[in-house]
Write an enzyme that holds these catalytic residues in place. Structure first.
Site, short mmCIF file in Angstrom:
data_model
loop_
_atom_site.label_atom_id
_atom_site.label_comp_id
_atom_site.label_asym_id
_atom_site.label_seq_id
_atom_site.Cartn_x
_atom_site.Cartn_y
_atom_site.Cartn_z
N ASN A 185 38.11 36.43 50.33
CA ASN A 185 37.76 35.90 50.97
C ASN A 185 37.29 33.78 50.97
O ASN A 185 37.34 33.32 51.27
CB ASN A 185 36.50 35.99 52.05
CG ASN A 185 35.25 35.96 52.12
OD1 ASN A 185 34.95 36.09 50.34
ND2 ASN A 185 34.19 36.26 52.44
N TYR A 237 22.19 47.35 47.57
CA TYR A 237 24.01 47.09 46.52
C TYR A 237 23.83 48.55 46.76
O TYR A 237 24.94 49.28 46.82
CB TYR A 237 23.21 46.30 45.71
CG TYR A 237 24.17 46.29 45.53
CD1 TYR A 237 25.25 45.58 45.16
CD2 TYR A 237 24.34 46.58 43.50
CE1 TYR A 237 27.03 45.28 44.41
CE2 TYR A 237 26.00 46.86 43.13
CZ TYR A 237 26.91 45.76 42.76
OH TYR A 237 28.25 46.17 42.35
N VAL A 265 23.58 39.24 33.34
CA VAL A 265 22.68 38.41 32.63
C VAL A 265 23.37 37.72 31.20
O VAL A 265 22.77 36.40 31.32
CB VAL A 265 21.70 39.83 31.62
CG1 VAL A 265 22.61 40.52 31.51
CG2 VAL A 265 21.15 38.90 30.61
N1 LIG Z 1 30.79 42.14 37.62
C1 LIG Z 1 29.62 43.41 37.00
O1 LIG Z 1 28.72 43.44 36.10
C2 LIG Z 1 29.97 44.50 38.01
C3 LIG Z 1 29.42 45.74 37.84
C4 LIG Z 1 29.16 47.28 38.51
C5 LIG Z 1 30.13 46.71 39.54
N2 LIG Z 1 31.00 45.59 40.38
C6 LIG Z 1 32.06 46.00 41.22
O2 LIG Z 1 33.15 44.80 40.44
C7 LIG Z 1 33.70 44.75 41.34
C8 LIG Z 1 34.41 42.76 41.00
O3 LIG Z 1 32.73 42.30 40.79
P1 LIG Z 1 33.10 40.79 40.20
O4 LIG Z 1 31.70 41.05 39.12
O5 LIG Z 1 34.67 40.50 39.86
O6 LIG Z 1 33.03 40.13 41.64
P2 LIG Z 1 32.83 38.31 41.75
O7 LIG Z 1 31.74 37.89 42.76
O8 LIG Z 1 33.29 37.96 40.39
O9 LIG Z 1 34.18 38.87 42.64
C9 LIG Z 1 34.21 39.24 43.86
C10 LIG Z 1 35.33 38.66 44.54
O10 LIG Z 1 35.36 39.16 46.08
C11 LIG Z 1 35.70 38.20 47.05
N3 LIG Z 1 34.93 38.51 48.35
C12 LIG Z 1 33.45 38.14 49.00
N4 LIG Z 1 33.39 39.06 49.36
C13 LIG Z 1 35.07 39.46 50.08
C14 LIG Z 1 35.20 39.95 51.94
N5 LIG Z 1 33.84 39.80 52.26
N6 LIG Z 1 36.07 39.76 52.05
C15 LIG Z 1 37.30 39.05 50.84
N7 LIG Z 1 36.49 38.57 49.78
C16 LIG Z 1 35.78 38.63 49.02
C17 LIG Z 1 34.96 36.95 46.08
O11 LIG Z 1 35.85 35.40 46.45
C18 LIG Z 1 35.00 37.18 44.69
O12 LIG Z 1 36.05 36.37 44.65
C19 LIG Z 1 32.70 44.41 43.15
O13 LIG Z 1 32.87 44.86 43.68
C20 LIG Z 1 31.38 44.14 42.38
O14 LIG Z 1 30.04 45.22 43.03
C21 LIG Z 1 30.73 44.48 38.92
#
Ligand SMILES: NC(=O)c1ccc[n+]([C@@H]2O[C@H](COP(=O)([O-])OP(=O)(O)OC[C@H]3O[C@@H](n4cnc5c(N)ncnc54)[C@H](O)[C@@H]3O)[C@@H](O)[C@H]2O)c1
Length: 307
Positions: A34, A142, A183
């Protein structure tokens, strides 16, 4: 050739995963995103299609899922602190969004899902190392929303035979993280901008930091091996925030000031993962030590800059 839908594929982790699935493994990729938090760094090559839509929109999700062989569900409301401020929004995006993905897969006969989950935030404050058998007691909305998503994955596997793997990511860092406030990215941006970082708590809290390239190798392994169930994907080592600060100083040759503020609600004190299950079952093998990964992340910010 596999056709893979990656929800949230424009984000930090998607930007590392999509080229890997597309280039190294020849998959055709459809991204549903999105655009609320794109990394801005994904190159949209031939064979990568972007659909601008929201996971809360069940009809749009069903349309995007149609014709796929597998789904990697990354789209989420990703911040613990934001979920405490707005638990309803977090529920709608994470729990309803994951339900919409599963329901679309059931309706369109798409057999295989990799669901992005999380370790520490799901389990709450338990003595580390954490493993897949520990009872979950989330400390934040979360964590609760991710646990609910895992629950629906189990239910759809049992009820409809869908193959679903929930991968519990630890604290991921690396290139393409200019929009992240986790972080390592936050510290690097603050050092570059102001020469100062803020630590919430006394800095003895520990996390399991995993380089994004090792994580996305693990996601690819999960798809290739047809993994099902729950797996912790971390590096398997605890590092305190104070030690991370020392590593950043050493790895980058920079000096900066550190301010300590009170710890924030909903954030756990100590966590790191036991990764034996993922090693054994899917051949997961993270290799990037934190000093090397921090250097590579720093270098990426040096060459790419950040907004
Ligand atoms: N980065 C971390 O350290 C970490 C740790 C544990 C879990 N996760 C999980 O990994 C996944 C990806 O994380 P990330 O770090 O790449 O996050 P991010 O925020 O960089 O990427 C998320 C993407 O999802 C899109 N998005 C958000 N809400 C949306 C919606 N309602 N509909 C469609 N698209 C949507 C955003 O535009 C973005 O491109 C997530 O599910 C997150 O919870 C990440």
């Amino acid at each position: 050739m596999k056709r893979v839908l990656v929800t949230g594929g424009l984000g930090f982790i998607g930007t590392s995963l999509v080229p890997k699935l597309h280039g190294r493994f020849g998959a055709e990729i459809r991204i549903l995103d999105n655009m609320s938090n794109p990394s801005g760094d994904l190159v949209i090559a031939d064979g990568i299609e972007v659909v601008e839509a929201d996971v809360r929109d069940a009809a749009a999700v069903r349309k995007a899922v149609k014709g796929m062989d597998a789904v990697v569900h990354l789209a989420a409301h990703t911040r613990v602190i934001d979920s405490i401020e707005d638990p309803q929004l977090n529920f709608d995006i994470n729990t309803t969004g994951t339900f919409n993905v599963l329901e679309a897969m059931r309706q369109e006969d798409v057999p295989s899902l990799v669901n992005a989950s999380t370790g520490g935030a799901i389990l709450g404050e338990v003595p580390p190392p954490i493993n897949e058998d520990i009872a979950a007691k989330p400390a934040s909305p979360y964590g609760a929303s991710k646990l609910a998503g895992e629950g629906y994955c189990w239910a759809y596997a049992q009820s409809y035979g869908l193959k679903a793997a929930s991968l519990r990511f630890s604290n991921i860092y690396g290139p393409n993280s200019r929009r992240k406030s986790s972080v390592v990215a936050a510290f690097i941006k603050n050092i570059r901008d102001t020469g100062a970082v803020t630590v919430y708590g006394d800095g003895t809290q520990t996390r399991d930091y995993l380089f994004v390239d090792d994580l996305t190798d693990g996601i690819v392994r999960a798809i290739e091996t047809g993994a099902a169930g729950t797996y912790q994907l971390g590096f398997g080592k605890p590092t305190s925030v104070n030690t991370l600060i020392d590593i950043i100083r050493e790895a980058t040759g920079t000096n900066f000031s550190v301010t300590y503020e009170p710890a924030r609600a909903g954030e756990i004190l100590h966590t790191y993962c036991d990764i034996a299950k993922a090693r054994g079952a899917i051949g997961y093998n993270p290799t990037t030590e934190l000093d090397e990964g921090v250097r590579r992340t720093w270098d990426w910010f040096e060459t790419s800059g950040h907004a």
